[in-house]
Design a protein around this motif. Structure first.
Motif, PDB file in Angstrom:
ATOM      1  N   PRO A  35     -27.263  26.701  -5.668  1.00  0.00           N
ATOM      2  CA  PRO A  35     -27.304  25.943  -6.922  1.00  0.00           C
ATOM      3  C   PRO A  35     -27.851  26.761  -8.087  1.00  0.00           C
ATOM      4  O   PRO A  35     -27.457  26.546  -9.235  1.00  0.00           O
ATOM      5  CB  PRO A  35     -28.219  24.758  -6.607  1.00  0.00           C
ATOM      6  CG  PRO A  35     -29.038  25.199  -5.443  1.00  0.00           C
ATOM      7  CD  PRO A  35     -28.178  26.155  -4.673  1.00  0.00           C
ATOM      8  N   PHE A  36     -28.718  27.723  -7.804  1.00  0.00           N
ATOM      9  CA  PHE A  36     -29.319  28.526  -8.862  1.00  0.00           C
ATOM     10  C   PHE A  36     -28.310  29.516  -9.435  1.00  0.00           C
ATOM     11  O   PHE A  36     -28.274  29.735 -10.648  1.00  0.00           O
ATOM     12  CB  PHE A  36     -30.581  29.217  -8.352  1.00  0.00           C
ATOM     13  CG  PHE A  36     -31.559  28.224  -7.795  1.00  0.00           C
ATOM     14  CD1 PHE A  36     -32.341  27.465  -8.644  1.00  0.00           C
ATOM     15  CD2 PHE A  36     -31.652  28.001  -6.430  1.00  0.00           C
ATOM     16  CE1 PHE A  36     -33.214  26.509  -8.151  1.00  0.00           C
ATOM     17  CE2 PHE A  36     -32.524  27.044  -5.923  1.00  0.00           C
ATOM     18  CZ  PHE A  36     -33.303  26.292  -6.789  1.00  0.00           C
ATOM     19  N   LEU A  37     -27.484  30.070  -8.581  1.00  0.00           N
ATOM     20  CA  LEU A  37     -26.410  30.940  -9.053  1.00  0.00           C
ATOM     21  C   LEU A  37     -25.414  30.122  -9.878  1.00  0.00           C
ATOM     22  O   LEU A  37     -25.009  30.527 -10.966  1.00  0.00           O
ATOM     23  CB  LEU A  37     -25.710  31.620  -7.882  1.00  0.00           C
ATOM     24  CG  LEU A  37     -24.484  32.462  -8.233  1.00  0.00           C
ATOM     25  CD1 LEU A  37     -24.852  33.579  -9.200  1.00  0.00           C
ATOM     26  CD2 LEU A  37     -23.851  33.012  -6.961  1.00  0.00           C
ATOM     27  N   HIS A  38     -25.046  28.970  -9.353  1.00  0.00           N
ATOM     28  CA  HIS A  38     -24.075  28.124 -10.047  1.00  0.00           C
ATOM     29  C   HIS A  38     -24.584  27.722 -11.435  1.00  0.00           C
ATOM     30  O   HIS A  38     -23.876  27.870 -12.435  1.00  0.00           O
ATOM     31  CB  HIS A  38     -23.777  26.879  -9.202  1.00  0.00           C
ATOM     32  CG  HIS A  38     -22.693  26.034  -9.765  1.00  0.00           C
ATOM     33  ND1 HIS A  38     -21.367  26.260  -9.501  1.00  0.00           N
ATOM     34  CD2 HIS A  38     -22.737  24.979 -10.606  1.00  0.00           C
ATOM     35  CE1 HIS A  38     -20.634  25.377 -10.146  1.00  0.00           C
ATOM     36  NE2 HIS A  38     -21.446  24.577 -10.827  1.00  0.00           N
ATOM     37  N   LEU A  39     -25.805  27.240 -11.501  1.00  0.00           N
ATOM     38  CA  LEU A  39     -26.377  26.822 -12.784  1.00  0.00           C
ATOM     39  C   LEU A  39     -26.580  28.009 -13.718  1.00  0.00           C
ATOM     40  O   LEU A  39     -26.379  27.890 -14.935  1.00  0.00           O
ATOM     41  CB  LEU A  39     -27.690  26.064 -12.560  1.00  0.00           C
ATOM     42  CG  LEU A  39     -27.522  24.707 -11.870  1.00  0.00           C
ATOM     43  CD1 LEU A  39     -28.883  24.180 -11.407  1.00  0.00           C
ATOM     44  CD2 LEU A  39     -26.835  23.701 -12.786  1.00  0.00           C
ATOM     45  N   SER A  40     -26.944  29.165 -13.157  1.00  0.00           N
ATOM     46  CA  SER A  40     -27.090  30.370 -13.984  1.00  0.00           C
ATOM     47  C   SER A  40     -25.753  30.766 -14.604  1.00  0.00           C
ATOM     48  O   SER A  40     -25.712  31.213 -15.753  1.00  0.00           O
ATOM     49  CB  SER A  40     -27.632  31.530 -13.148  1.00  0.00           C
ATOM     50  OG  SER A  40     -28.961  31.272 -12.754  1.00  0.00           O
ATOM     51  N   MET A  41     -24.683  30.576 -13.864  1.00  0.00           N
ATOM     52  CA  MET A  41     -23.364  30.896 -14.409  1.00  0.00           C
ATOM     53  C   MET A  41     -23.007  29.930 -15.545  1.00  0.00           C
ATOM     54  O   MET A  41     -22.437  30.338 -16.556  1.00  0.00           O
ATOM     55  CB  MET A  41     -22.306  30.913 -13.311  1.00  0.00           C
ATOM     56  CG  MET A  41     -22.489  32.118 -12.393  1.00  0.00           C
ATOM     57  SD  MET A  41     -21.249  32.245 -11.101  1.00  0.00           S
ATOM     58  CE  MET A  41     -19.923  33.045 -12.003  1.00  0.00           C
ATOM     59  N   HIS A  42     -23.351  28.646 -15.377  1.00  0.00           N
ATOM     60  CA  HIS A  42     -23.146  27.701 -16.482  1.00  0.00           C
ATOM     61  C   HIS A  42     -23.884  28.182 -17.728  1.00  0.00           C
ATOM     62  O   HIS A  42     -23.329  28.181 -18.836  1.00  0.00           O
ATOM     63  CB  HIS A  42     -23.647  26.294 -16.115  1.00  0.00           C
ATOM     64  CG  HIS A  42     -22.667  25.430 -15.402  1.00  0.00           C
ATOM     65  ND1 HIS A  42     -21.444  25.089 -15.927  1.00  0.00           N
ATOM     66  CD2 HIS A  42     -22.757  24.802 -14.204  1.00  0.00           C
ATOM     67  CE1 HIS A  42     -20.805  24.279 -15.083  1.00  0.00           C
ATOM     68  NE2 HIS A  42     -21.587  24.106 -14.023  1.00  0.00           N
ATOM     69  N   GLU A  84     -25.854  16.710  -7.134  1.00  0.00           N
ATOM     70  CA  GLU A  84     -25.913  17.203  -5.761  1.00  0.00           C
ATOM     71  C   GLU A  84     -27.001  18.268  -5.586  1.00  0.00           C
ATOM     72  O   GLU A  84     -27.391  18.579  -4.465  1.00  0.00           O
ATOM     73  CB  GLU A  84     -24.540  17.758  -5.326  1.00  0.00           C
ATOM     74  CG  GLU A  84     -24.105  19.043  -6.004  1.00  0.00           C
ATOM     75  CD  GLU A  84     -23.371  18.874  -7.341  1.00  0.00           C
ATOM     76  OE1 GLU A  84     -22.679  19.819  -7.754  1.00  0.00           O
ATOM     77  OE2 GLU A  84     -23.507  17.812  -7.987  1.00  0.00           O
ATOM     78  N   TYR A  85     -27.507  18.807  -6.683  1.00  0.00           N
ATOM     79  CA  TYR A  85     -28.552  19.826  -6.619  1.00  0.00           C
ATOM     80  C   TYR A  85     -29.957  19.259  -6.869  1.00  0.00           C
ATOM     81  O   TYR A  85     -30.942  19.982  -6.708  1.00  0.00           O
ATOM     82  CB  TYR A  85     -28.311  20.930  -7.661  1.00  0.00           C
ATOM     83  CG  TYR A  85     -27.030  21.707  -7.485  1.00  0.00           C
ATOM     84  CD1 TYR A  85     -26.428  21.879  -6.245  1.00  0.00           C
ATOM     85  CD2 TYR A  85     -26.426  22.303  -8.584  1.00  0.00           C
ATOM     86  CE1 TYR A  85     -25.253  22.607  -6.099  1.00  0.00           C
ATOM     87  CE2 TYR A  85     -25.259  23.039  -8.450  1.00  0.00           C
ATOM     88  CZ  TYR A  85     -24.673  23.184  -7.212  1.00  0.00           C
ATOM     89  OH  TYR A  85     -23.533  23.917  -7.083  1.00  0.00           O
ATOM     90  N   HIS A  86     -30.065  18.026  -7.263  1.00  0.00           N
ATOM     91  CA  HIS A  86     -31.361  17.483  -7.681  1.00  0.00           C
ATOM     92  C   HIS A  86     -32.425  17.566  -6.595  1.00  0.00           C
ATOM     93  O   HIS A  86     -33.576  17.905  -6.889  1.00  0.00           O
ATOM     94  CB  HIS A  86     -31.209  16.056  -8.190  1.00  0.00           C
ATOM     95  CG  HIS A  86     -30.492  15.987  -9.498  1.00  0.00           C
ATOM     96  ND1 HIS A  86     -30.373  14.827 -10.214  1.00  0.00           N
ATOM     97  CD2 HIS A  86     -29.849  16.933 -10.228  1.00  0.00           C
ATOM     98  CE1 HIS A  86     -29.690  15.061 -11.324  1.00  0.00           C
ATOM     99  NE2 HIS A  86     -29.355  16.326 -11.344  1.00  0.00           N
ATOM    100  N   ASP A  87     -32.071  17.255  -5.349  1.00  0.00           N
ATOM    101  CA  ASP A  87     -33.069  17.333  -4.280  1.00  0.00           C
ATOM    102  C   ASP A  87     -33.577  18.763  -4.097  1.00  0.00           C
ATOM    103  O   ASP A  87     -34.776  18.985  -3.923  1.00  0.00           O
ATOM    104  CB  ASP A  87     -32.502  16.824  -2.953  1.00  0.00           C
ATOM    105  CG  ASP A  87     -32.339  15.311  -2.919  1.00  0.00           C
ATOM    106  OD1 ASP A  87     -32.953  14.619  -3.772  1.00  0.00           O
ATOM    107  OD2 ASP A  87     -31.598  14.821  -2.052  1.00  0.00           O
ATOM    108  N   GLN A  88     -32.673  19.728  -4.169  1.00  0.00           N
ATOM    109  CA  GLN A  88     -33.064  21.123  -3.987  1.00  0.00           C
ATOM    110  C   GLN A  88     -33.928  21.613  -5.144  1.00  0.00           C
ATOM    111  O   GLN A  88     -34.797  22.461  -4.956  1.00  0.00           O
ATOM    112  CB  GLN A  88     -31.821  21.995  -3.856  1.00  0.00           C
ATOM    113  CG  GLN A  88     -31.034  21.683  -2.590  1.00  0.00           C
ATOM    114  CD  GLN A  88     -29.682  22.333  -2.589  1.00  0.00           C
ATOM    115  OE1 GLN A  88     -29.568  23.506  -2.908  1.00  0.00           O
ATOM    116  NE2 GLN A  88     -28.662  21.582  -2.225  1.00  0.00           N
TER     117      GLN A  88
END
Length: 142
Positions: A67-74, A42-46
């Motif tokens: 998405p950047f916050l979410h992925l940074s948390m991962h 769901e983040y690929h386009d962004q």
């Protein structure tokens, strides 16, 4: 200490996706990021347009997940688990993974991590890592 700007973080994730898509050599951190990006189509386009990603506002008022916050948390959780810091996060993580699977466990740990950071900032105190670990343990016990 390295303190990347929000633009640096956004470029990093966009570059990791680009490298992964183009079969380019990935650094170890790129590879970890790309693994999580793949799990979030769901983040690929962004992430596909670095200039748009840098320009975009992900304010709370906008109502859209960052998405950047979410992925940074991962990435943060993966790093914490890899070095067991704070002490006990690896065992708590492993218990939660056994019940929920890696991805869902990470999302639950994010809730605990977010609560710890919020409480720390709200109260002007250092992060309570014991409460953080206990939060993860309690989620694993459910």
């Amino acid at each position: 200490m390295f303190t990347p700007s929000s633009h640096d973080v956004r470029r990093f994730f966009c570059d990791a996706l680009r490298k992964q898509r183009n079969n380019e050599i990935l650094t170890p951190m790129d590879a970890i990021a790309a693994d999580w990006i793949v799990q979030h189509p769901e983040y690929h386009d962004q992430l596909g347009d670095v200039d748009a990603a840098i320009a975009r506002d992900y304010s709370v008022e906008g109502g859209q997940a960052n998405p950047f916050l979410h992925l940074s948390m991962h990435l943060s959780i993966a790093e914490q688990v890899s070095v067991d810091q704070p002490r006990g996060i690896k065992a708590a993580h492993d218990l939660l993974v056994a019940k929920r699977g890696e991805h869902d466990a990470h999302h639950e740990i994010m809730e605990c991590l977010g609560e710890m950071i919020w409480a720390s900032q709200r109260n002007g105190v250092p992060p309570d890592t014991e409460a953080y670990i206990e939060c993860v343990r309690l989620r694993a016990a459910r």
